[in-house]
Scaffold this active site. Structure first.
Site, PDB file in Angstrom:
ATOM      1  N   VAL A  62     -67.791 -16.962 -20.887  1.00 35.51           N
ATOM      2  CA  VAL A  62     -68.861 -17.637 -20.140  1.00 35.51           C
ATOM      3  C   VAL A  62     -70.097 -16.744 -20.034  1.00 35.51           C
ATOM      4  CG1 VAL A  62     -69.518 -18.537 -17.860  1.00 35.51           C
ATOM      5  CG2 VAL A  62     -67.291 -19.113 -18.839  1.00 35.51           C
TER       6      VAL A  62
ATOM      7  N   GLU B 240     -70.442 -23.780 -14.492  1.00 25.54           N
ATOM      8  CA  GLU B 240     -70.752 -24.088 -15.898  1.00 25.54           C
ATOM      9  C   GLU B 240     -69.858 -25.223 -16.374  1.00 25.54           C
ATOM     10  OE1 GLU B 240     -68.598 -23.413 -18.545  1.00 25.54           O
ATOM     11  OE2 GLU B 240     -67.012 -22.450 -17.393  1.00 25.54           O
TER      12      GLU B 240
ATOM     13  N   GLY C  73     -54.537 -28.030 -23.004  1.00 28.70           N
ATOM     14  CA  GLY C  73     -54.289 -26.599 -22.813  1.00 28.70           C
ATOM     15  C   GLY C  73     -55.611 -25.896 -22.598  1.00 28.70           C
TER      16      GLY C  73
ATOM     17  N   CYS D 138     -58.971 -23.475 -19.049  1.00 25.34           N
ATOM     18  CA  CYS D 138     -59.595 -24.155 -17.902  1.00 25.34           C
ATOM     19  C   CYS D 138     -58.738 -25.263 -17.290  1.00 25.34           C
ATOM     20  CB  CYS D 138     -60.948 -24.717 -18.316  1.00 25.34           C
ATOM     21  SG  CYS D 138     -62.031 -23.454 -18.991  1.00 25.34           S
TER      22      CYS D 138
HETATM   23  C1  UGA Z   1     -63.240 -27.736 -20.353  1.00 26.17           C
HETATM   24  C2  UGA Z   1     -64.314 -28.748 -19.949  1.00 26.17           C
HETATM   25  O1  UGA Z   1     -64.403 -29.778 -20.917  1.00 26.17           O
HETATM   26  C3  UGA Z   1     -65.683 -28.081 -19.790  1.00 26.17           C
HETATM   27  O2  UGA Z   1     -66.632 -29.028 -19.324  1.00 26.17           O
HETATM   28  C4  UGA Z   1     -65.560 -26.931 -18.789  1.00 26.17           C
HETATM   29  O3  UGA Z   1     -66.780 -26.227 -18.652  1.00 26.17           O
HETATM   30  C5  UGA Z   1     -64.496 -25.962 -19.258  1.00 26.17           C
HETATM   31  O4  UGA Z   1     -63.244 -26.675 -19.391  1.00 26.17           O
HETATM   32  C6  UGA Z   1     -64.383 -24.887 -18.222  1.00 26.17           C
HETATM   33  O5  UGA Z   1     -64.010 -25.189 -17.085  1.00 26.17           O
HETATM   34  O6  UGA Z   1     -64.791 -23.752 -18.496  1.00 26.17           O
HETATM   35  P1  UGA Z   1     -62.494 -26.566 -22.655  1.00 26.17           P
HETATM   36  O7  UGA Z   1     -61.345 -26.002 -21.883  1.00 26.17           O
HETATM   37  O8  UGA Z   1     -63.283 -25.657 -23.535  1.00 26.17           O
HETATM   38  O9  UGA Z   1     -63.576 -27.235 -21.646  1.00 26.17           O
HETATM   39  O10 UGA Z   1     -61.906 -27.703 -23.579  1.00 26.17           O
HETATM   40  P2  UGA Z   1     -61.960 -29.292 -23.676  1.00 26.17           P
HETATM   41  O11 UGA Z   1     -62.750 -29.672 -24.855  1.00 26.17           O
HETATM   42  O12 UGA Z   1     -62.308 -29.910 -22.403  1.00 26.17           O
HETATM   43  O13 UGA Z   1     -60.421 -29.597 -24.013  1.00 26.17           O
HETATM   44  C7  UGA Z   1     -59.379 -29.250 -23.070  1.00 26.17           C
HETATM   45  C8  UGA Z   1     -58.039 -29.745 -23.585  1.00 26.17           C
HETATM   46  O14 UGA Z   1     -57.988 -31.165 -23.567  1.00 26.17           O
HETATM   47  C9  UGA Z   1     -57.733 -29.345 -25.039  1.00 26.17           C
HETATM   48  O15 UGA Z   1     -56.374 -28.983 -25.135  1.00 26.17           O
HETATM   49  C10 UGA Z   1     -58.027 -30.596 -25.826  1.00 26.17           C
HETATM   50  O16 UGA Z   1     -57.310 -30.686 -27.035  1.00 26.17           O
HETATM   51  C11 UGA Z   1     -57.578 -31.670 -24.830  1.00 26.17           C
HETATM   52  N1  UGA Z   1     -58.215 -32.978 -25.069  1.00 26.17           N
HETATM   53  C12 UGA Z   1     -59.547 -33.145 -24.892  1.00 26.17           C
HETATM   54  C13 UGA Z   1     -57.425 -34.064 -25.445  1.00 26.17           C
HETATM   55  O17 UGA Z   1     -56.184 -33.941 -25.608  1.00 26.17           O
HETATM   56  N2  UGA Z   1     -58.008 -35.275 -25.621  1.00 26.17           N
HETATM   57  C14 UGA Z   1     -59.339 -35.478 -25.463  1.00 26.17           C
HETATM   58  O18 UGA Z   1     -59.807 -36.638 -25.646  1.00 26.17           O
HETATM   59  C15 UGA Z   1     -60.134 -34.382 -25.092  1.00 26.17           C
END
Ligand code: UGA
Length: 459
Positions: free
Chosen positions: A11, A151, A260, A263
């Protein structure tokens, strides 16, 4: 503005780099001198698309520098200091704020009067106020303002998320802190990005509620995918149909092997712990946390069952990162699935385009393949766990030739079923029952697996 970023992790680095490219004078501080030396060589410890180029631009423009010294680095000249250190999970799911508190304590004596301290780390409600009190105790005066600015960056698209945010949250408990924090983001306001100005407590709650809600969306989709499998539906069509409702929205409706990363798992646990602490239990989130963990286990067991594997069979696991475009494996589905397959006596071969070196800390006794075909070589089954573009572009004929067995488990729904079954592979994806797959491929009768998934009690 002269800005310091305390914590040159994911971050801190991405936010610091973007703030520098917006025109601020930024210093990214990290307690580790080795990390600072690494950053000065542009040897970046995380994989984030575009970050290195953006960092080089900012450094070349004289806007970004790095330091492992507070006083020696000139923190007393800073107008604003962001705290962007880690907030790991404690045993009961609540977060450990010690890094935030230590950072606040260490910077306190060096800050100039009237400086603004901004909490960027994800923290529970009430933290900004505690930090303000701690700094006041250290200095013997309430002359430092503390604000909260959560963020919303996603790993893999962090720069884009920073530069085109859906909103900016300004959490402040007095007008001077609010105005100073707004001034940092002034260029965004001019482009019409919504700015939410609120209290520090609300800003802290917004961050957790946003992540909890997004995680709920994913948990819901995964449960509906299970229902589609039982009822003969297609999750793609169902989610398309509901996502067009503006109140629901089209994003975050992809089924997967369970969320996973660094976050969602941690933040949902902390949100639930905060609910318990304040006597406002978050039962939906508590259930979600359990469902998400169970899902990873059930999907591992499904591989063993559906591919009719015998002990000693090889399974290829494609994708170790928790999602595409990152090398982060924290709480990824692979970390749960691989040990379950191994405990069942399977030989596991793994591949990931970026995350293999991070995964080595958590995964052992596997074959580390240099490409997906090598991982599949002689394998009785393959499972896709991460939605990398490299896997979308797989040469299916070559993959089918490499596999000795004939089942491809696609836990990211990357393919049209026909594009897989035409190579003689059995294709098991999420929320799309094999019955439909076979009908589309020209086979209309249910096979034994289809009857089993149609039987009551299938999870
Ligand atoms: C997440 C949030 O989306 C961000 O807005 C936030 O800033 C961040 O956490 C944080 O708190 O720092 P991130 O952990 O990078 O971001 O990843 P995501 O893209 O949100 O995905 C999280 C998980 O959900 C992954 O395992 C992804 O594969 C899964 N996912 C996401 C799904 O299974 N289906 C979806 O439609 C979207």
């Amino acid at each position: 503005m002269r800005i310091w970023m305390i914590g040159a992790g994911y971050v801190g680095l991405t936010s610091g780099t973007c703030l520098a490219n917006m025109g601020h004078q930024v210093c990214c501080y990290d307690i580790s001198a080795a990390r600072i030396a690494q950053l000065e060589r542009f040897d970046i410890p995380i994989y984030e698309p575009g970050l290195e180029t953006a960092m080089r631009e900012a450094v070349d423009a004289g806007k970004l520098r790095f330091s492992s010294l507070l006083k020696g680095g000139g923190i007393m000249d800073a107008d604003a200091v962001f705290i962007a250190v880690g907030t790991p999970s404690g045993r009961d799911g609540s977060i450990d704020l010690s890094q935030v508190m230590t950072a606040a304590q260490q910077i306190a004596p060096h800050l100039k009067r009237g400086a603004l301290v901004i909490i960027k780390s994800t923290v529970v409600v009430g933290t900004a106020r505690r930090v303000r009190e701690l700094i006041a105790r250290e200095r013997g005066a309430f002359d430092i303002r503390v604000a909260s600015n959560p963020e919303f960056l996603r790993e893999g698209s962090a720069l884009k998320d920073f530069l085109s945010p859906d909103r900016i949250v300004i959490g402040a408990d007095d007008a001077r802190a609010r105005n100073a924090l707004r001034a940092i983001y002034r260029p965004f306001e001019k482009t019409g990005v919504p700015v939410v100005t609120t209290t520090t407590g609300n800003a802290e709650l917004i961050k957790y509620a946003a992540n909890a809600f997004l995680a709920l969306k994913i948990g819901f989709v995964n449960d509906v995918a299970n229902l589609c499998e039982m009822a003969g539906g297609d999750i793609g069509d169902v989610m398309h149909g509901i996502g067009l409702d503006g109140r629901i929205g089209r994003s975050f409706l992809m089924p997967g092997p369970g969320f996973g990363g660094s976050c969602f798992p941690k933040d949902t646990r902390a949100f639930a712990a905060t609910g318990r602490q304040f006597g406002a239990p978050q039962k939906l989130i508590e259930t979600l946390i359990d469902r998400n963990e169970q899902r990873k286990v059930l999907l591992a067991r499904r591989i063993l069952k559906e591919a009719k594997l015998v002990s000693g069979s090889r399974i290829a696991v494609l994708g170790l990162a928790f999602k595409a475009n990152t090398d982060d494996v924290r709480e990824s589905a692979a970390l749960t699935l691989v040990p379950i397959l191994q405990q069942a006596g399977m030989q596991v071969a793994v591949h990931d385009p970026r995350a293999a070196s991070n995964a080595r800390r958590y995964v052992s006794d596997v074959k580390w393949a240099s490409n997906p075909y090598d991982a599949c070589n002689g394998a009785a089954a393959a499972v896709i766990l991460t939605e990398w573009d490299d896997y979308r572009r797989l040469d299916m004929a070559r993959l089918a030739r490499s596999l000795s067995g004939k089942t491809l488990f696609d836990y990211r729904n990357l393919f049209d079923p026909r594009s897989v079954t035409r190579y003689g592979l059995r294709y098991v994806s999420l929320g799309r029952p094999a019955a439909i797959v076979h009908q589309r491929a020209g086979v209309s009768s249910l096979d034994s697996w289809d009857r089993r998934v149609a039987a009551p009690g299938h999870a």
